[in-house]
Design an enzyme around this catalytic site. Structure first.
Site, PDB file in Angstrom:
ATOM      1  N   HIS A  70      -0.988  -2.200  -4.506  1.00  8.17           N
ATOM      2  CA  HIS A  70      -0.140  -3.141  -6.141  1.00  8.17           C
ATOM      3  C   HIS A  70      -0.362  -2.831  -6.673  1.00  8.17           C
ATOM      4  O   HIS A  70      -0.422  -3.317  -8.063  1.00  8.17           O
ATOM      5  CB  HIS A  70      -0.809  -5.046  -5.481  1.00  8.17           C
ATOM      6  CG  HIS A  70      -0.666  -5.500  -4.102  1.00  8.17           C
ATOM      7  ND1 HIS A  70       0.182  -5.356  -3.277  1.00  8.17           N
ATOM      8  CD2 HIS A  70      -1.350  -6.331  -3.802  1.00  8.17           C
ATOM      9  CE1 HIS A  70       0.063  -5.518  -2.426  1.00  8.17           C
ATOM     10  NE2 HIS A  70      -1.051  -7.221  -2.463  1.00  8.17           N
ATOM     11  N   GLU A  96       5.493 -12.814  -0.011  1.00 12.05           N
ATOM     12  CA  GLU A  96       6.073 -11.468  -0.717  1.00 12.05           C
ATOM     13  C   GLU A  96       7.325 -11.304  -0.328  1.00 12.05           C
ATOM     14  O   GLU A  96       7.531  -9.902   0.130  1.00 12.05           O
ATOM     15  CB  GLU A  96       4.471 -10.781  -1.004  1.00 12.05           C
ATOM     16  CG  GLU A  96       3.561 -11.162  -0.895  1.00 12.05           C
ATOM     17  CD  GLU A  96       2.216 -10.444  -0.995  1.00 12.05           C
ATOM     18  OE1 GLU A  96       2.242  -9.197  -1.322  1.00 12.05           O
ATOM     19  OE2 GLU A  96       1.452 -11.149  -0.218  1.00 12.05           O
ATOM     20  N   ASP A 155      -0.497 -10.219   8.102  1.00 10.26           N
ATOM     21  CA  ASP A 155      -0.810  -9.326   6.533  1.00 10.26           C
ATOM     22  C   ASP A 155       0.972  -8.006   7.045  1.00 10.26           C
ATOM     23  O   ASP A 155       0.578  -7.387   6.779  1.00 10.26           O
ATOM     24  CB  ASP A 155      -1.888  -8.551   6.599  1.00 10.26           C
ATOM     25  CG  ASP A 155      -2.612  -8.236   5.070  1.00 10.26           C
ATOM     26  OD1 ASP A 155      -3.408  -7.606   4.815  1.00 10.26           O
ATOM     27  OD2 ASP A 155      -1.821  -8.270   4.535  1.00 10.26           O
ATOM     28  N   ARG A 212       0.921  -1.074  -0.006  1.00 11.64           N
ATOM     29  CA  ARG A 212       0.100  -0.049   0.319  1.00 11.64           C
ATOM     30  C   ARG A 212       1.313   0.927   0.007  1.00 11.64           C
ATOM     31  O   ARG A 212       1.996   1.016   0.427  1.00 11.64           O
ATOM     32  CB  ARG A 212      -1.108  -0.280   0.784  1.00 11.64           C
ATOM     33  CG  ARG A 212      -2.267  -0.720   1.195  1.00 11.64           C
ATOM     34  CD  ARG A 212      -2.798  -1.340   2.673  1.00 11.64           C
ATOM     35  NE  ARG A 212      -4.042  -1.745   2.126  1.00 11.64           N
ATOM     36  CZ  ARG A 212      -3.983  -3.201   1.891  1.00 11.64           C
ATOM     37  NH1 ARG A 212      -3.292  -4.241   2.501  1.00 11.64           N
ATOM     38  NH2 ARG A 212      -5.133  -4.075   2.152  1.00 11.64           N
ATOM     39  N   HIS A 266       3.367 -12.660  -6.092  1.00 11.60           N
ATOM     40  CA  HIS A 266       2.094 -13.442  -5.222  1.00 11.60           C
ATOM     41  C   HIS A 266       1.070 -14.227  -5.036  1.00 11.60           C
ATOM     42  O   HIS A 266       0.163 -14.419  -4.665  1.00 11.60           O
ATOM     43  CB  HIS A 266       1.350 -11.595  -5.658  1.00 11.60           C
ATOM     44  CG  HIS A 266       0.079 -11.234  -4.166  1.00 11.60           C
ATOM     45  ND1 HIS A 266      -0.875 -12.648  -3.254  1.00 11.60           N
ATOM     46  CD2 HIS A 266       0.349 -10.238  -3.250  1.00 11.60           C
ATOM     47  CE1 HIS A 266      -1.021 -11.567  -2.406  1.00 11.60           C
ATOM     48  NE2 HIS A 266      -0.691 -10.397  -2.334  1.00 11.60           N
TER      49      HIS A 266
HETATM   50  C1  G6D Z   1      -5.843  -8.023   0.906  1.00 12.56           C
HETATM   51  O1  G6D Z   1      -3.952  -6.645   2.558  1.00 12.56           O
HETATM   52  C2  G6D Z   1      -3.841  -7.811   2.070  1.00 12.56           C
HETATM   53  C3  G6D Z   1      -3.577  -7.279   1.323  1.00 12.56           C
HETATM   54  O2  G6D Z   1      -1.636  -7.978   1.761  1.00 12.56           O
HETATM   55  C4  G6D Z   1      -3.704  -8.555   0.373  1.00 12.56           C
HETATM   56  O3  G6D Z   1      -1.956  -8.776  -0.920  1.00 12.56           O
HETATM   57  C5  G6D Z   1      -4.404  -8.403  -1.227  1.00 12.56           C
HETATM   58  O4  G6D Z   1      -5.064  -8.427   0.104  1.00 12.56           O
HETATM   59  C6  G6D Z   1      -3.981  -9.697  -2.087  1.00 12.56           C
HETATM   60  O5  G6D Z   1      -5.575  -6.756   0.514  1.00 12.56           O
END
Ligand code: G6D
Length: 352
Positions: free
Chosen positions: A105, A313, A252, A80, A179
């Site tokens: 992303h 990641e 996360d 982010r 990812h």
């Molecule tokens: C959610 O917060 C998570 C991210 O880290 C992840 O990459 C995404 O889902 C697929 O937004």
């Protein structure tokens, strides 16, 4: 070793090809010219059963519609970016706020959802693909024309080597990763809560409610984020630690490697005997435990549920452009962005 290709679908009138890399020991890696997406990785378990160990869809149409970045290269900037904007040399750049009010992303049209020029690479002991994409100046709000090359190479040590190279014509920001969601049980037989993760990290980045790093580094010691001596992912999934709760009951988080330079990560599944050894040159790894997968209907014919896959990641720090104390993600015209991560799969054979 060989490469097999087949038409997998069409996207905006363009053919989507699935390339399958095959080594001499039964390991295969399948991937698309769309987003460099890895759709399948087939490796043996302790009994030699060849099964898939990543999340992916069986039909191309599901990727643009539903994919939470399954198997994709993510960029220009993974993670982010707070407020979907940043400043470079006194000029403000506004990005797509696809994770409102923040950028996630690479935006609405990130590297995960573009078509990459693809060429086959056949080496003596490896087969692979080179993907190329030219991101024009201003794409998704980013400055500079960015030429990116991603190379996937499969060898006979059951290693998939991913390397990234980027060149820009003006100062910009770059932070690339893959990812893939791993599930070592094989064909998604079980979720990942019993997978054991081991890596050397003394600190992780604290997240705010919006999952943006606050800038504070927290100590991993004796917490659900302490993976030094191996820890089941269920430890953070079933944890009341505020950071696990903020993440949606799981992980996360960017885990910061203790030492600079090359680092390793080990993910293991005792029941299948499979292990994944990751070697990377990146300063952190975002551990995402698939906390929101239940929002999908089905994945490769299996009923979707949280924790069915885990992402590792390897990358620069998320939102680094707003934290000068983090390793920089700025790329200047006279520099070359380079990053390499290797996934090595192996299994403890029967009787180990
Ligand atoms: C959610 O917060 C998570 C991210 O880290 C992840 O990459 C995404 O889902 C697929 O937004």
């Amino acid at each position: 070793m060989e490469i097999i290709d087949k038409i997998f679908g069409t996207y905006k009138g363009e053919p989507i090809t699935e390339y399958t890399l095959v080594n001499d020991y039964g390991m295969t890696v399948s991937c698309l010219n769309y987003g460099c997406v890895i759709t399948k990785i087939i490796v043996p378990d302790r009994h030699g059963n060849l099964e898939n160990v990543v999340l992916g869809f069986e039909n191309f149409e599901d990727y643009p519609e539903w994919s939470p970045y399954f198997g994709a290269v993510v960029g220009r900037v993974a993670g982010r970016i707070n407020g979907a904007s940043f400043e470079l040399d006194g000029k403000e750049y506004r990005l797509a706020d696809n994770d409102y009010p923040n950028h996630l992303h690479g935006g609405k049209k990130g590297f995960n959802s573009v078509i990459w020029q693809t060429e086959i690479v056949e080496g003596e002991n490896a087969v692979g693909l080179k993907f190329f994409y030219q991101s024009p100046d201003g794409e998704e709000g980013y400055p500079g024309k960015l030429d990116t090359t991603v190379t996937y190479m499969l060898n006979n040590k059951n290693e998939l080597e991913i390397s990234y190279e980027g060149k820009t014509d003006q100062k910009t920001v770059v932070n690339l990763t893959n990812h893939s969601y791993f599930n070592l049980s094989g064909n998604l037989k079980r979720d990942c809560s019993e997978h054991i993760l081991q890596l050397d990290s003394n600190q992780y980045l604290e997240l705010g409610q919006d999952l943006i790093p606050t800038g504070k580094m927290l100590c991993t010691r004796n917490t659900p984020f302490d993976f030094k001596h191996g820890r089941r992912l269920g430890s953070g999934i079933n944890s009341s630690h505020p950071q696990n709760v903020i993440a949606g009951n799981g992980y996360d988080h960017p885990l910061v490697f203790t030492k600079q330079g090359e680092n390793t990560i080990m993910l293991s599944d005792e029941e299948s005997g499979r292990s994944l050894l990751i070697t990377t040159d990146q300063p952190c790894v975002v551990l995402y435990s698939g906390n929101y997968l239940a929002g999908l209907y089905s994945i490769a014919g299996v009923r979707a549920r949280n924790y069915l896959g885990v992402c590792l990641e390897t990358q620069g720090f998320p939102d680094a452009i707003h934290h000068p104390e983090f390793p920089s993600v700025i790329l200047n015209p006279e520099e070359v962005y380079y990053s390499k991560t290797v996934y090595r799969f192996f299994a403890n054979t029967v009787g180990d």
